[in-house]
Design a protein around this motif. Sequence first.
Motif, short mmCIF file in Angstrom:
data_model
loop_
_atom_site.label_atom_id
_atom_site.label_comp_id
_atom_site.label_asym_id
_atom_site.label_seq_id
_atom_site.Cartn_x
_atom_site.Cartn_y
_atom_site.Cartn_z
N GLY A 26 1.09 -1.44 -0.53
CA GLY A 26 0.10 0.30 -0.29
C GLY A 26 1.35 1.07 0.13
O GLY A 26 0.67 2.46 -1.10
N LEU A 27 1.62 1.26 1.09
CA LEU A 27 3.11 2.43 0.97
C LEU A 27 3.34 2.43 -0.23
O LEU A 27 4.03 3.57 -1.16
CB LEU A 27 4.10 2.30 1.97
N LEU A 28 3.85 1.48 -0.94
CA LEU A 28 4.49 1.99 -1.87
C LEU A 28 4.04 2.11 -2.70
O LEU A 28 3.76 2.55 -4.35
CB LEU A 28 5.21 0.50 -3.09
N ARG A 29 2.24 1.83 -3.54
CA ARG A 29 1.10 2.21 -4.71
C ARG A 29 1.05 4.13 -4.19
O ARG A 29 0.54 4.20 -5.11
CB ARG A 29 -0.41 1.19 -4.21
N ILE A 30 0.66 4.29 -2.89
CA ILE A 30 0.90 5.45 -2.75
C ILE A 30 1.56 6.79 -2.10
O ILE A 30 1.28 7.39 -3.02
CB ILE A 30 -0.37 5.60 -1.21
#
Length: 191
Positions: A26-30
């Motif tokens: 999620g962090l890499l996507r956001i």
Amino acid sequence: MDVTSITPSPDALKALTHPLRLRMLGLLRIEGPATATTLATRLGLNTGATSYHLRQLERHGFVVEDTERGNARDRWWKAAHQATMTDTAPPADPAEKETLEAYLQSVAVVMTQTLQRSVEELGLLPPEWADATSYSDWVIRLTPARAKALLETLHEVLHAEPEEEDAEDAVQYVVQLNGFPYPGRVGGAGA
């Protein structure tokens, strides 16, 4: 980042049964590409554990090395897809069913953490963002066919609007969509 989504195989889904891996993805996507060190700091982990989880995500195709950044000592990672789609139809294989259930438990944990952080920050939001925030739920009577149609319509609505990436006031906006029969109301489920 690729704008597509992935529907993981039961084997790949195993990589997402750990809530920390879901948070990393999620962090890499956001937030975009990051190093293991950056993610470790953000998640309160040590770099070794973070690297291990990144390798598991890479092995199953959820993250890839960002070769446009870093060097041999400084590896950067990025999400391979923008979204993960899940087929929630119960698999016939007991091991695959167990994996799906473990993954969905991890999704519930991560979504709950995100929702909690949102509630904690609500009072700090500018009025226009507080007004554009909702913590609503609806309990309605539907047939399985109508429930599926509702989810498909909402999915179309969420993907119909072009992103306003260049707008000055645009931010990532979370829509958590959960649709399910009320627990204990369908024969054979719950008690």
